[in-house]
Design a protein around this motif. Structure first.
Motif, PDB file in Angstrom:
ATOM      1  N   ASN A   2       0.841  -1.186   0.000  1.00  0.00           N
ATOM      2  CA  ASN A   2       0.000   0.000   0.000  1.00  0.00           C
ATOM      3  C   ASN A   2       0.887   1.251   0.000  1.00  0.00           C
ATOM      4  O   ASN A   2       1.859   1.333   0.747  1.00  0.00           O
ATOM      5  CB  ASN A   2      -0.903  -0.044   1.238  1.00  0.00           C
ATOM      6  N   LYS A   3       0.543   2.248  -0.848  1.00  0.00           N
ATOM      7  CA  LYS A   3       1.355   3.466  -0.983  1.00  0.00           C
ATOM      8  C   LYS A   3       1.558   4.183   0.355  1.00  0.00           C
ATOM      9  O   LYS A   3       2.663   4.616   0.677  1.00  0.00           O
ATOM     10  CB  LYS A   3       0.706   4.401  -2.003  1.00  0.00           C
ATOM     11  N   ASN A   4       0.503   4.310   1.161  1.00  0.00           N
ATOM     12  CA  ASN A   4       0.623   5.015   2.445  1.00  0.00           C
ATOM     13  C   ASN A   4       1.511   4.248   3.422  1.00  0.00           C
ATOM     14  O   ASN A   4       2.280   4.847   4.179  1.00  0.00           O
ATOM     15  CB  ASN A   4      -0.752   5.264   3.054  1.00  0.00           C
ATOM     16  N   GLN A   7       5.085   4.736   2.207  1.00  0.00           N
ATOM     17  CA  GLN A   7       5.528   6.091   2.554  1.00  0.00           C
ATOM     18  C   GLN A   7       5.881   6.184   4.032  1.00  0.00           C
ATOM     19  O   GLN A   7       6.909   6.739   4.410  1.00  0.00           O
ATOM     20  CB  GLN A   7       4.428   7.084   2.197  1.00  0.00           C
ATOM     21  N   GLY A   8       5.021   5.629   4.894  1.00  0.00           N
ATOM     22  CA  GLY A   8       5.276   5.650   6.331  1.00  0.00           C
ATOM     23  C   GLY A   8       6.510   4.856   6.705  1.00  0.00           C
ATOM     24  O   GLY A   8       7.285   5.260   7.585  1.00  0.00           O
ATOM     25  N   LEU A   9       6.718   3.740   6.046  1.00  0.00           N
ATOM     26  CA  LEU A   9       7.901   2.920   6.291  1.00  0.00           C
ATOM     27  C   LEU A   9       9.170   3.689   5.943  1.00  0.00           C
ATOM     28  O   LEU A   9      10.151   3.665   6.686  1.00  0.00           O
ATOM     29  CB  LEU A   9       7.808   1.626   5.484  1.00  0.00           C
ATOM     30  N   HIS A  10       9.136   4.410   4.820  1.00  0.00           N
ATOM     31  CA  HIS A  10      10.300   5.239   4.451  1.00  0.00           C
ATOM     32  C   HIS A  10      10.533   6.333   5.492  1.00  0.00           C
ATOM     33  O   HIS A  10      11.665   6.588   5.896  1.00  0.00           O
ATOM     34  CB  HIS A  10      10.121   5.861   3.064  1.00  0.00           C
ATOM     35  N   ALA A 102       7.209   9.755  -5.720  1.00  0.00           N
ATOM     36  CA  ALA A 102       7.540   8.480  -6.365  1.00  0.00           C
ATOM     37  C   ALA A 102       8.415   7.632  -5.445  1.00  0.00           C
ATOM     38  O   ALA A 102       9.498   8.066  -5.025  1.00  0.00           O
ATOM     39  CB  ALA A 102       8.265   8.728  -7.681  1.00  0.00           C
ATOM     40  N   ALA A 103       7.955   6.436  -5.121  1.00  0.00           N
ATOM     41  CA  ALA A 103       8.682   5.559  -4.196  1.00  0.00           C
ATOM     42  C   ALA A 103      10.089   5.236  -4.680  1.00  0.00           C
ATOM     43  O   ALA A 103      11.006   5.067  -3.864  1.00  0.00           O
ATOM     44  CB  ALA A 103       7.896   4.267  -3.979  1.00  0.00           C
TER      45      ALA A 103
END
Length: 173
Positions: A2-4, A7-10, A102-103
């Motif tokens: 999941n994108k969110n 993002q949170g993991l990053h 962008a991941a």
């Protein structure tokens, strides 16, 4: 993924990387039920304090609202209340990590370096009052984080030493 969640993991990895670069120890909370993602500590004495530590709630944004030198970040009231007010034995901070949209730009690697994108900012909410959570009350609060509160290895060390110079953000509903 999941994108969110990605993002949170990053965002959390960004904070972990800063702590590791500073030679600080870290502890990841096994449950996020008290508003804390990471505990960061200095191994041994720092000034007159022995083994100082702080607690950090990490949020991330790929589309930050920045106005007049402040990041305006929307935070759920219950998350705000986990960080606001006095009385915590260990100082607590909110960190907002600005991430690329962008991941594939989260980490750029070469044979010489790894660059983590983009930047993290911090604020203490200990001087703010907790907010009511009655039915009908707003569910979120806007927290303003000064862009001068850039989180670096040096500022992380300063927070561990108890120095919060420049922390003058605000919160509005």
């Amino acid at each position: 993924m999941n994108k969110n969640v990605h993002q949170g993991l990053h965002g959390e990895g960004f904070i972990y990387a800063l702590a590791c670069a500073g030679g600080f120890t870290t502890s990841r909370m096994n449950l996020d039920i008290d508003g804390v993602d990471w505990q960061i500590a200095h191994p041994g004495p720092r000034g007159t304090t022995r083994s100082p530590r702080i607690e950090v709630q990490v949020k991330s944004s790929s589309a930050p609202r920045i106005k007049d030198g402040e990041i305006h970040h929307s935070l759920r009231v219950d998350h705000f209340n986990h960080l606001a007010g006095p009385g915590f034995q260990i100082p607590r901070f909110l960190s907002v990590v600005i991430v690329p949209t962008a991941a594939e730009e989260y980490a750029i690697c070469t044979d010489r370096q790894m660059q983590l994108s983009t930047a993290a900012y911090w604020i203490s909410l200990e001087d703010r009052e907790t907010l009511p959570t009655e039915p009908g009350d707003p569910a979120s609060v806007s927290v303003r984080i000064p862009t001068r509160n850039l989180l670096t290895v040096e500022t992380l060390g300063s927070l561990l030493a108890g120095d919060r110079a420049g922390d003058r953000g605000g919160a509005t509903r």
